[in-house]
Design a protein around this motif. Structure first.
Motif, mmCIF file in Angstrom:
data_model
loop_
_atom_site.group_PDB
_atom_site.id
_atom_site.type_symbol
_atom_site.label_atom_id
_atom_site.label_comp_id
_atom_site.label_asym_id
_atom_site.label_seq_id
_atom_site.Cartn_x
_atom_site.Cartn_y
_atom_site.Cartn_z
ATOM 1 N N SER A 73 39.673 41.609 40.851
ATOM 2 C CA SER A 73 40.714 41.150 41.776
ATOM 3 C C SER A 73 41.265 39.825 41.404
ATOM 4 C CB SER A 73 40.199 41.010 43.205
ATOM 5 O OG SER A 73 39.058 41.647 43.526
ATOM 6 N N SER B 137 34.481 40.746 39.021
ATOM 7 C CA SER B 137 35.499 41.359 39.865
ATOM 8 C C SER B 137 36.825 41.428 39.129
ATOM 9 C CB SER B 137 35.647 40.539 41.147
ATOM 10 O OG SER B 137 36.714 41.025 41.913
ATOM 11 N N ILE C 9 34.948 34.320 44.041
ATOM 12 C CA ILE C 9 35.050 35.745 43.724
ATOM 13 C C ILE C 9 33.791 36.201 42.996
ATOM 14 C CG2 ILE C 9 37.573 35.750 43.607
ATOM 15 C CD1 ILE C 9 37.260 35.709 40.524
ATOM 16 N N LEU C 10 33.571 37.486 42.982
ATOM 17 C CA LEU C 10 32.454 38.034 42.223
ATOM 18 C C LEU C 10 32.713 37.820 40.734
ATOM 19 C CD1 LEU C 10 31.907 41.397 44.132
ATOM 20 C CD2 LEU C 10 30.398 39.411 44.131
#
Length: 79
Positions: free
Chosen positions: A79, A77, A73-74
């Motif tokens: 999320s 982020s 994931i970033l």
């Protein structure tokens, strides 16, 4: 002795019941390299290796990439 765990690539290959010796022969990667990619989380998979493995096991390179990078994931982020 520490129990070996599979990497995302190792899990993918295990689910597909892939013969790593056959993949090594088809790709030109050494059996040791495939083993390291399958069990050592500190071993980095190069994009050329991913592509060759995907061709050898007759899956889409993008499907293999998604499976291998599913937990990426970033950094910032939400999320």
């Amino acid at each position: 002795m520490q129990k070996e765990t599979l990497t995302a690539l190792g899990l993918f290959l295990a689910k597909k019941s892939v013969n790593k010796a056959d993949v090594a022969r088809k790709t030109g990667l050494s059996p040791f390299r495939l083993s390291q990619l399958s069990i050592n989380p500190k071993t980095y998979l190069r994009v050329e290796e991913l592509y060759l493995i995907a061709l050898a096991i007759e899956v889409s390179p993008s499907d293999l990439l998604e499976a291998v990078c599913k937990d990426v994931i970033l950094p910032n982020s939400k999320s």
